[in-house]
Design a protein around this motif. Structure first.
Motif, PDB file in Angstrom:
ATOM      1  N   UNK A 172       0.839  -1.191   0.000  1.00 43.55           N
ATOM      2  CA  UNK A 172       0.000   0.000   0.000  1.00 43.55           C
ATOM      3  C   UNK A 172       0.877   1.244   0.000  1.00 43.55           C
ATOM      4  N   UNK A 173       0.595   2.144  -0.927  1.00 42.71           N
ATOM      5  CA  UNK A 173       1.356   3.369  -1.067  1.00 42.71           C
ATOM      6  C   UNK A 173       0.693   4.491  -0.269  1.00 42.71           C
ATOM      7  N   UNK A 174       1.401   5.591  -0.118  1.00 42.80           N
ATOM      8  CA  UNK A 174       0.846   6.713   0.632  1.00 42.80           C
ATOM      9  C   UNK A 174      -0.466   7.182   0.007  1.00 42.80           C
ATOM     10  N   UNK A 175      -0.544   7.153  -1.325  1.00 41.74           N
ATOM     11  CA  UNK A 175      -1.766   7.597  -2.001  1.00 41.74           C
ATOM     12  C   UNK A 175      -2.958   6.711  -1.638  1.00 41.74           C
ATOM     13  N   UNK A 176      -2.718   5.420  -1.346  1.00 43.16           N
ATOM     14  CA  UNK A 176      -3.804   4.537  -0.927  1.00 43.16           C
ATOM     15  C   UNK A 176      -4.399   4.993   0.403  1.00 43.16           C
ATOM     16  N   UNK A 177      -3.517   5.437   1.309  1.00 41.32           N
ATOM     17  CA  UNK A 177      -3.985   5.889   2.613  1.00 41.32           C
ATOM     18  C   UNK A 177      -4.640   7.268   2.542  1.00 41.32           C
ATOM     19  N   UNK A 178      -4.481   7.943   1.408  1.00 45.37           N
ATOM     20  CA  UNK A 178      -5.007   9.302   1.276  1.00 45.37           C
ATOM     21  C   UNK A 178      -6.206   9.394   0.340  1.00 45.37           C
ATOM     22  N   UNK A 179      -6.554   8.312  -0.352  1.00 41.10           N
ATOM     23  CA  UNK A 179      -7.651   8.320  -1.318  1.00 41.10           C
ATOM     24  C   UNK A 179      -8.897   7.722  -0.680  1.00 41.10           C
ATOM     25  N   UNK A 180     -10.022   8.445  -0.668  1.00 41.31           N
ATOM     26  CA  UNK A 180     -11.221   7.965   0.038  1.00 41.31           C
ATOM     27  C   UNK A 180     -11.646   6.547  -0.338  1.00 41.31           C
ATOM     28  N   UNK A 181     -11.637   6.199  -1.626  1.00 44.39           N
ATOM     29  CA  UNK A 181     -12.108   4.872  -2.032  1.00 44.39           C
ATOM     30  C   UNK A 181     -11.223   3.769  -1.472  1.00 44.39           C
ATOM     31  N   UNK A 182      -9.899   3.930  -1.568  1.00 43.64           N
ATOM     32  CA  UNK A 182      -9.008   2.886  -1.063  1.00 43.64           C
ATOM     33  C   UNK A 182      -8.913   2.927   0.458  1.00 43.64           C
ATOM     34  N   UNK A 183      -9.140   4.081   1.056  1.00 37.64           N
ATOM     35  CA  UNK A 183      -9.237   4.141   2.520  1.00 37.64           C
ATOM     36  C   UNK A 183     -10.373   3.241   2.999  1.00 37.64           C
ATOM     37  N   UNK A 184     -11.522   3.343   2.348  1.00 38.81           N
ATOM     38  CA  UNK A 184     -12.673   2.546   2.749  1.00 38.81           C
ATOM     39  C   UNK A 184     -12.461   1.061   2.456  1.00 38.81           C
ATOM     40  N   UNK A 214      -8.579  -0.552  17.288  1.00 33.20           N
ATOM     41  CA  UNK A 214      -8.913  -1.943  17.012  1.00 33.20           C
ATOM     42  C   UNK A 214     -10.138  -2.027  16.105  1.00 33.20           C
ATOM     43  N   UNK A 215     -10.342  -3.204  15.513  1.00 33.06           N
ATOM     44  CA  UNK A 215     -11.538  -3.423  14.703  1.00 33.06           C
ATOM     45  C   UNK A 215     -12.773  -3.424  15.609  1.00 33.06           C
ATOM     46  N   UNK A 216     -13.884  -2.862  15.166  1.00 28.64           N
ATOM     47  CA  UNK A 216     -14.062  -2.262  13.838  1.00 28.64           C
ATOM     48  C   UNK A 216     -13.596  -0.806  13.795  1.00 28.64           C
ATOM     49  N   UNK A 217     -12.783  -0.500  12.796  1.00 28.69           N
ATOM     50  CA  UNK A 217     -12.393   0.890  12.580  1.00 28.69           C
ATOM     51  C   UNK A 217     -13.616   1.666  12.083  1.00 28.69           C
ATOM     52  N   UNK A 218     -13.817   2.884  12.555  1.00 28.91           N
ATOM     53  CA  UNK A 218     -14.949   3.674  12.066  1.00 28.91           C
ATOM     54  C   UNK A 218     -14.693   4.163  10.647  1.00 28.91           C
ATOM     55  N   UNK A 219     -15.753   4.508   9.947  1.00 26.21           N
ATOM     56  CA  UNK A 219     -15.622   5.019   8.578  1.00 26.21           C
ATOM     57  C   UNK A 219     -14.814   6.307   8.544  1.00 26.21           C
ATOM     58  N   UNK A 220     -14.765   7.009   9.676  1.00 26.55           N
ATOM     59  CA  UNK A 220     -14.042   8.283   9.763  1.00 26.55           C
ATOM     60  C   UNK A 220     -12.600   8.115  10.242  1.00 26.55           C
ATOM     61  N   UNK A 245      -9.975  11.180  11.169  1.00 27.02           N
ATOM     62  CA  UNK A 245      -9.402  11.405  12.500  1.00 27.02           C
ATOM     63  C   UNK A 245      -7.882  11.357  12.450  1.00 27.02           C
ATOM     64  N   UNK A 246      -7.360  10.405  11.661  1.00 27.69           N
ATOM     65  CA  UNK A 246      -5.909  10.238  11.550  1.00 27.69           C
ATOM     66  C   UNK A 246      -5.494  10.369  10.086  1.00 27.69           C
ATOM     67  N   UNK A 247      -5.427  11.598   9.558  1.00 24.48           N
ATOM     68  CA  UNK A 247      -5.008  11.768   8.168  1.00 24.48           C
ATOM     69  C   UNK A 247      -3.586  11.267   7.970  1.00 24.48           C
ATOM     70  N   UNK A 248      -3.357  10.602   6.859  1.00 24.85           N
ATOM     71  CA  UNK A 248      -2.070   9.956   6.602  1.00 24.85           C
ATOM     72  C   UNK A 248      -1.113  10.878   5.865  1.00 24.85           C
ATOM     73  N   UNK A 249       0.114  10.922   6.357  1.00 28.07           N
ATOM     74  CA  UNK A 249       1.205  11.609   5.676  1.00 28.07           C
ATOM     75  C   UNK A 249       2.431  10.701   5.762  1.00 28.07           C
ATOM     76  N   UNK A 250       3.543  11.172   5.275  1.00 21.07           N
ATOM     77  CA  UNK A 250       4.767  10.383   5.345  1.00 21.07           C
ATOM     78  C   UNK A 250       5.912  11.220   5.867  1.00 21.07           C
ATOM     79  N   UNK A 251       6.872  10.559   6.467  1.00 19.82           N
ATOM     80  CA  UNK A 251       7.997  11.285   7.030  1.00 19.82           C
ATOM     81  C   UNK A 251       9.208  10.367   7.114  1.00 19.82           C
TER      82      UNK A 251
END
Length: 286
Positions: free
Chosen positions: A165-177, A251-257, A261-267
């Motif tokens: 999973x790339x950073x864009x996956x964690x930042x794109x709504x469809x792949x986040x869901x 933990x599961x279940x992760x909420x849809x939000x 709550x935790x926007x993804x970035x990289x460092x």
């Protein structure tokens, strides 16, 4: 003034026509009304007749607010399923549709593979696609492949049939869901693709020095780890997000939000070593 003089005066007055102060139309002003290939000029605005509620299919064709949505250029009643959409619009093609309540649903009307949907509609969104039999396929439209499962693997190693999973996956709504769906469906248990000697617990999203960071308020300190850190990394029932106040366990279940709550970035951070780190993968097939 005699009658002849009056007529001469009126005739002279009528002949005085002032030149218009408005010059020819400005080319730049005309350019402002240029619409894209998918848009149509209605009045002084560019609209998308495929989705515009006030100009659905044609200028002035208005859908009923709260009762209909504009889908593929037709006013469609409040639908809840892909089957409803196909019933009201037999010309609908595979892809994404916005329901009257604002939610988005991806529909596969033709029982296609993800690759076929991608070929027919390159602009289709990644995410879950509901087929007419009610089953769901998860598609990665970056590659036109079918997604299944979420696993852990070593970030610096490639695995056949898996994609990190790339950073864009964690930042794109469809792949986040899609990630949230699999994480919850697996009850948070993330299986290992293979064991390896652990270098560090921080989760990576590529093979460089970059690590996944979630929770922008914490800046570079919000790096992410599996719920439990061990060598070899065990399957885990949670995700740990390190903050200045300690670890936050999700933990599961992760909420849809979750990703709101935790926007993804990289460092690139000295808190985590480069080699031997885990990364999230999911399986991809044509």
């Amino acid at each position: 003034m005699n009658r002849i003089g009056v007529w001469l005066f009126l005739f002279a007055a009528c002949g005085k026509v002032s030149p218009s102060s408005e010059g020819p139309a400005d080319a730049h002003a005309l350019d402002a009304f240029a619409c894209t290939a998918t848009q149509q000029l209605c009045g002084s605005s560019c609209v998308d007749p495929a989705t515009d509620m006030m100009n659905c299919g044609a200028c002035g064709a208005t859908c009923e607010s709260g009762l209909e949505t504009c889908q593929a250029g037709e006013c469609v009643g409040m639908v809840k399923t892909c089957a409803d959409i196909l019933t009201t619009n037999s010309h609908a093609t595979d892809g994404s549709f916005v329901l009257a309540d604002g939610t988005t649903i991806n529909c596969d009307f033709s029982n296609s593979t993800c690759a076929q949907i991608h070929t027919a509609n390159p602009g289709a969104d990644s995410g879950p696609y509901t087929k007419m039999d009610g089953t769901t396929t998860y598609c990665d439209m970056q590659t036109g492949t079918t997604i299944s499962g979420v696993s852990f693997g070593e970030a610096n190693v490639g695995y056949g049939g898996y994609r990190m999973l790339e950073l864009s996956d964690y930042q794109t709504p469809a792949t986040q869901q899609t990630f949230i769906h699999f994480f919850n469906a697996q009850a948070g248990v993330i299986p290992l693709i293979a064991t390896w000697t652990l270098g560090n617990c921080c989760i990576k999203y590529d093979s460089s020095a970059n690590f996944l960071v979630m929770g922008s308020a914490e800046g570079t300190n919000s790096y992410v780890e599996p719920g439990f850190c061990a060598d070899p990394p065990p399957a885990t029932g949670s995700i740990s997000i390190f903050t200045t106040g300690g670890f936050v366990i999700e933990s599961a279940p992760l909420p849809a939000t979750f990703f709101t709550t935790y926007p993804a970035t990289g460092v690139a951070t000295g808190d985590c070593d480069i080699n031997g780190n885990p990364a999230f993968y999911w399986q991809e097939a044509p």
